[in-house]
Design a protein around this motif. Structure first.
Motif, PDB file in Angstrom:
ATOM      1  N   LEU A 124     -50.159  72.744  32.067  1.00  0.00           N
ATOM      2  CA  LEU A 124     -51.037  72.871  30.896  1.00  0.00           C
ATOM      3  C   LEU A 124     -52.488  72.617  31.290  1.00  0.00           C
ATOM      4  O   LEU A 124     -53.401  73.330  30.859  1.00  0.00           O
ATOM      5  CB  LEU A 124     -50.610  71.895  29.798  1.00  0.00           C
ATOM      6  N   ASN A 176     -53.876  75.556  33.181  1.00  0.00           N
ATOM      7  CA  ASN A 176     -54.044  76.751  32.342  1.00  0.00           C
ATOM      8  C   ASN A 176     -54.724  76.443  31.012  1.00  0.00           C
ATOM      9  O   ASN A 176     -54.594  77.202  30.049  1.00  0.00           O
ATOM     10  CB  ASN A 176     -52.678  77.382  32.072  1.00  0.00           C
ATOM     11  N   SER A 177     -55.481  75.359  30.961  1.00  0.00           N
ATOM     12  CA  SER A 177     -56.051  74.902  29.686  1.00  0.00           C
ATOM     13  C   SER A 177     -57.015  75.901  29.045  1.00  0.00           C
ATOM     14  O   SER A 177     -57.230  75.849  27.829  1.00  0.00           O
ATOM     15  CB  SER A 177     -56.770  73.563  29.884  1.00  0.00           C
ATOM     16  N   VAL A 204     -52.856  78.930  25.645  1.00  0.00           N
ATOM     17  CA  VAL A 204     -52.694  77.495  25.880  1.00  0.00           C
ATOM     18  C   VAL A 204     -53.811  76.682  25.228  1.00  0.00           C
ATOM     19  O   VAL A 204     -53.565  75.616  24.649  1.00  0.00           O
ATOM     20  CB  VAL A 204     -52.635  77.194  27.398  1.00  0.00           C
ATOM     21  N   TYR A 208     -53.794  72.746  23.321  1.00  0.00           N
ATOM     22  CA  TYR A 208     -54.042  71.809  24.417  1.00  0.00           C
ATOM     23  C   TYR A 208     -54.671  70.537  23.853  1.00  0.00           C
ATOM     24  O   TYR A 208     -55.843  70.509  23.504  1.00  0.00           O
ATOM     25  CB  TYR A 208     -54.962  72.468  25.446  1.00  0.00           C
ATOM     26  N   GLY A 252     -45.899  78.620  34.559  1.00  0.00           N
ATOM     27  CA  GLY A 252     -47.294  78.212  34.608  1.00  0.00           C
ATOM     28  C   GLY A 252     -48.080  79.074  35.570  1.00  0.00           C
ATOM     29  O   GLY A 252     -49.264  79.353  35.358  1.00  0.00           O
ATOM     30  N   PRO A 301     -48.420  81.980  31.787  1.00  0.00           N
ATOM     31  CA  PRO A 301     -48.821  80.737  31.113  1.00  0.00           C
ATOM     32  C   PRO A 301     -48.537  80.699  29.619  1.00  0.00           C
ATOM     33  O   PRO A 301     -48.322  79.617  29.061  1.00  0.00           O
ATOM     34  CB  PRO A 301     -50.326  80.663  31.387  1.00  0.00           C
ATOM     35  N   GLU A 302     -48.520  81.864  28.971  1.00  0.00           N
ATOM     36  CA  GLU A 302     -48.238  81.857  27.530  1.00  0.00           C
ATOM     37  C   GLU A 302     -46.848  81.305  27.224  1.00  0.00           C
ATOM     38  O   GLU A 302     -46.599  80.804  26.125  1.00  0.00           O
ATOM     39  CB  GLU A 302     -48.401  83.261  26.938  1.00  0.00           C
ATOM     40  N   LEU A 359     -45.612  78.700  28.401  1.00  0.00           N
ATOM     41  CA  LEU A 359     -45.657  77.236  28.323  1.00  0.00           C
ATOM     42  C   LEU A 359     -45.680  76.784  26.866  1.00  0.00           C
ATOM     43  O   LEU A 359     -45.275  75.668  26.540  1.00  0.00           O
ATOM     44  CB  LEU A 359     -46.907  76.706  29.028  1.00  0.00           C
ATOM     45  N   LEU A 360     -46.149  77.659  25.993  1.00  0.00           N
ATOM     46  CA  LEU A 360     -46.332  77.311  24.588  1.00  0.00           C
ATOM     47  C   LEU A 360     -45.043  76.814  23.921  1.00  0.00           C
ATOM     48  O   LEU A 360     -45.055  75.741  23.303  1.00  0.00           O
ATOM     49  CB  LEU A 360     -46.927  78.494  23.833  1.00  0.00           C
TER      50      LEU A 360
END
Length: 276
Positions: A75, A78-79, A84, A88, A132, A136-137, A139-140
């Motif tokens: 996170l 990829n903030s 993300v 965050y 990640g 990365p999406e 991770l949501l």
């Protein structure tokens, strides 16, 4: 067909009928069936009854540490990603520091040398690292189910754990406390609103909903493995000269090292993510 296969088979059809719902509502809808399945695993029910031992809780903290380390590092990395950034909230939600504090309390200053986790935990960690890096999406849904679940059940689980372990103080229970969140309900509303604002293509949304189911599947697989290994653990401990408590957190035999490390590794993950 297994519950997981049936759940996955219905996702495609559900997505077509959920277009008018917010993302958070879609997540809840597509995971409803597997949610119930995971909620009723034997290990989940045992934890709710307050049947957790100190060695198990120590092992739990080790696995949570590894999982949160992966989640929060991804996170952080990829903030600024558009999927993300809206969700965050490191100051309010980050769990890694709390877990490190709890592990130091129970295992001592050299706790990092004593962290032992099972293959199931490593598989979950690897999944978080992979998405990640590549998507990365995705991770949501992991962050959503993880953090909002912990926020929903934190106080109750903390009290259950303290009572089960006979702890006179909350020391070692920092994981369950969110000092940066004054009102869990209001914060959850904010989080859902932020998440619903994320712009996704149809393909990305479908993949994200699939990933939410995957998160539950990880938990169910771990719960099943835990139950099997706990049975072996009990039999092995009964035959050994000392029990788990007397020999420390991780007994010397390989089978016991693996088994004790596996004990309730993701119990609170399960307890948490069902509280949407």
């Amino acid at each position: 067909e297994t519950g997981e296969k049936t759940c996955r088979k219905t996702i495609t059809g559900q997505i077509r009928t959920l277009d008018l719902l917010d993302l958070s509502e879609q997540l809840k809808a597509v995971t409803q069936q597997i949610h119930i399945q995971a909620e009723n695993t034997q290990l989940m029910l045992s934890y709710q009854r307050g049947q957790i031992t100190l060695p198990q809780y120590k092992a739990l903290l080790c696995s949570l540490y590894m999982i949160y380390k992966a989640l929060e590092e991804e996170l952080d990395r990829n903030s600024s990603h558009p999927a993300v950034a809206p969700i965050y909230f490191p100051q309010e939600l980050a769990r890694l520091e709390a877990l490190e504090k709890d592990l130091e309390h129970f295992l001592g200053l050299d706790w990092r040398k004593k962290v032992v986790v099972p293959a199931a935990t490593l598989r979950y960690e690897q999944r978080l690292r992979k998405i990640g890096e590549e998507s990365p999406e995705l991770l949501l849904p992991h962050a959503y189910t993880r953090y909002l679940g912990d926020l929903s059940g934190g106080q109750v689980l903390g009290k259950i754990t303290q009572k089960s372990l006979g702890l006179s103080t909350p020391d070692g229970l920092s994981f369950f406390s969110f000092p940066g969140v004054s009102s869990p309900n209001r914060f959850k509303q904010l989080y859902r609103s932020r998440m619903n604002s994320v712009e996704l293509t149809e393909e990305e949304r479908a993949a994200l909903l699939e990933e939410a189911v995957t998160a539950f599947e990880f938990n169910i697989q771990v719960f099943d493995d835990l139950q099997k290994m706990l049975s072996v653990s009990t039999e092995t401990a009964d035959q050994s000269e000392g029990n788990v408590v007397k020999t420390g957190l991780f007994p010397s035999t390989p089978i016991m090292q693996f088994t004790v490390g596996l004990c309730v590794a993701l119990t609170t993950i399960g307890m948490g993510i069902y509280a949407f």
